[in-house]
Design an enzyme around this catalytic site. Structure first.
Site, PDB file in Angstrom:
ATOM      1  CB  ALA A 224      49.195  43.073  35.323  1.00 19.75           C
ATOM      2  N   GLY A 225      46.253  41.488  36.348  1.00 17.73           N
ATOM      3  CA  GLY A 225      45.638  40.900  37.528  1.00 17.73           C
ATOM      4  C   GLY A 225      45.306  39.435  37.349  1.00 17.73           C
TER       5      GLY A 225
ATOM      6  CG  ASN B 117      31.836  32.895  44.581  1.00 20.17           C
ATOM      7  OD1 ASN B 117      30.647  33.069  44.326  1.00 20.17           O
ATOM      8  ND2 ASN B 117      32.404  33.361  45.678  1.00 20.17           N
TER       9      ASN B 117
ATOM     10  CE1 TYR C  68      33.843  44.385  42.989  1.00 20.35           C
ATOM     11  CE2 TYR C  68      32.541  42.537  43.797  1.00 20.35           C
ATOM     12  CZ  TYR C  68      33.371  43.094  42.833  1.00 20.35           C
ATOM     13  OH  TYR C  68      33.723  42.358  41.725  1.00 20.35           O
TER      14      TYR C  68
ATOM     15  CB  ALA D  38      37.188  46.381  39.307  1.00 14.39           C
TER      16      ALA D  38
ATOM     17  CE  LYS E 122      32.354  44.632  38.813  1.00 14.54           C
ATOM     18  NZ  LYS E 122      33.622  44.968  38.109  1.00 14.54           N
TER      19      LYS E 122
ATOM     20  CB  VAL F 258      41.511  52.471  34.308  1.00 15.17           C
ATOM     21  CG1 VAL F 258      40.738  52.487  35.615  1.00 15.17           C
ATOM     22  CG2 VAL F 258      40.573  52.403  33.118  1.00 15.17           C
TER      23      VAL F 258
ATOM     24  CB  SER G 283      30.269  40.976  40.216  1.00 15.14           C
ATOM     25  OG  SER G 283      30.184  40.126  41.346  1.00 15.14           O
TER      26      SER G 283
END
Length: 369
Positions: free
Chosen positions: A9-10, A218, A189, A87, A193, A66, A129
């Site tokens: 849903a993001g 990005n 962050y 995330a 990852k 999750v 990422s």
């Protein structure tokens, strides 16, 4: 193929759900709708809906975290592959966010992988990422390829933003980073990852699964969340313009990045899911996912402001510890192995994004919005 999309849903996840359905696949969305990704609407805020082409309300939606083993196990019934997007992203506010980042990103991934091991789902596409590399690739005129040390606060405060050669102090020329570059995460962050990749690789070896880790650069486009410290820089600038304010560009604006449109990223995920069945079991393969057309942050802010009709960006000289100076992708492996090509160029994408809707909130009835 029936695909579970965590975080579906993001911002990126909703575009992946749309792309999957257009490719003839069945998508199941599992999303906790965390406030960091789905901030509550502010009173009086502009509630312009996101681009309707990103919606996918017909997808099956499970409102669950999750990190909840029971919910994840139930969601995996009848699933052929998993696209793991859930995330916490961005640098956040400060180091006090570290426990939440580790919980959402690493514990969440561990719970998902344990459930996949138990239920027999053996194909995973992981949202990784470019931050796992830390600083990008640099060449010293005397020493060749070098890895600069972390930038010092006193240098940043004095406006000395460019990293120098650790051997001789010479100016460095930035270049494109390949997937074989050593990892060097430089903020919380980034560390989470990289841990996600290590967990996924361990799972693949343990169960003869396959993992394709897409190292996003990005990502920008319609449906980015606004007014949250966890969004990307493109969202910060777009939010400022929507308020009638000038985008505030940190450092001197010359930081180089690879801005890639979210629909191109969604297309890469669909290709990765299709390719997973042909990979040898027990492996993780990483792919940079960038446009291949680097631009500076200042150029991006200027392009957005121009397309939006102003106001012009302001270069502030401010900085954030943990930010890197230059990081741009060599995405040739993704092009070669999966046949992926970005379809939206920088000017076209930024012009459209300058007028695209941003999400202010989300509810289960707004999946894909």
């Amino acid at each position: 193929m029936r695909v579970l999309v965590t975080g579906g849903a993001g911002f990126i996840g909703s575009h992946i759900v749309t792309a999957l359905r257009r490719a003839g696949h069945e998508a199941v969305v599992l999303d906790a709708l965390l406030p960091s990704a789905h901030p509550a609407a502010r009173p009086g805020a502009d509630h312009t809906a996101p681009d309707p082409s990103t919606t996918s309300a017909a997808a099956e939606f499970l409102h669950a975290d999750v990190r909840d083993p029971r919910s994840v196990g139930a969601a995996l019934r009848g699933i052929d592959a998993v696209c793991h997007q859930a995330a916490m992203v961005g640098l956040g506010k400060d180091f006090a966010d570290a426990p939440q980042y580790v919980s959402c990103n690493d514990l969440g991934t561990a719970v998902l992988l344990a459930a996949m091991a138990e239920t027999g789902v053996r194909r995973l596409v992981l949202a990784s990422s470019m931050v796992v590399y830390g600083e990008g690739r640099y060449e010293c005129p005397r020493h060749g390829p070098v890895r600069p040390e972390a930038r010092r606060p006193e240098d940043l405060a004095a406006g000395r933003f460019e990293p120098r050669c650790p051997a001789c102090g010479s100016a460095l020329a930035p270049g494109l980073v390949g997937e074989d570059a050593p990892a060097d995460p430089r903020n919380v962050y980034a560390a989470t990852k990289l841990t996600q990749e290590h967990l996924a690789a361990a799972w693949a070896r343990s169960v003869d699964g396959t993992v394709l880790a897409l190292r996003y650069h990005n990502v920008y486009g319609p449906g980015m969340p606004r007014d949250t410290p966890y969004a990307g820089v493109a969202s910060f600038f777009r939010s400022a313009l929507a308020r009638g304010e000038a985008p505030r560009v940190f450092e001197d604006g010359a930081q180089r990045r690879d801005f890639v449109h979210v629909r191109d990223v969604a297309a890469a995920n669909v290709l990765a899911l299709d390719a997973g069945s042909g990979l040898p079991p027990g492996t993780l393969t990483a792919y940079n996912t960038g446009s291949g057309d680097p631009h500076t942050v200042g150029e991006m802010a200027a392009a957005l402001a121009h397309a939006h009709g102003g106001p012009a960006p302001v270069v502030t000289g401010e900085f954030r510890l943990g930010d890197v100076r230059h990081i741009t992708a060599d995405s040739s492996r993704l092009r070669r192995d999966l046949g992926w090509r970005p379809g939206i160029d920088f000017t076209t994408g930024m012009t459209a994004f300058a007028h695209a809707g941003q999400r202010a909130s989300a509810t289960p009835s707004q999946v894909g919005a």
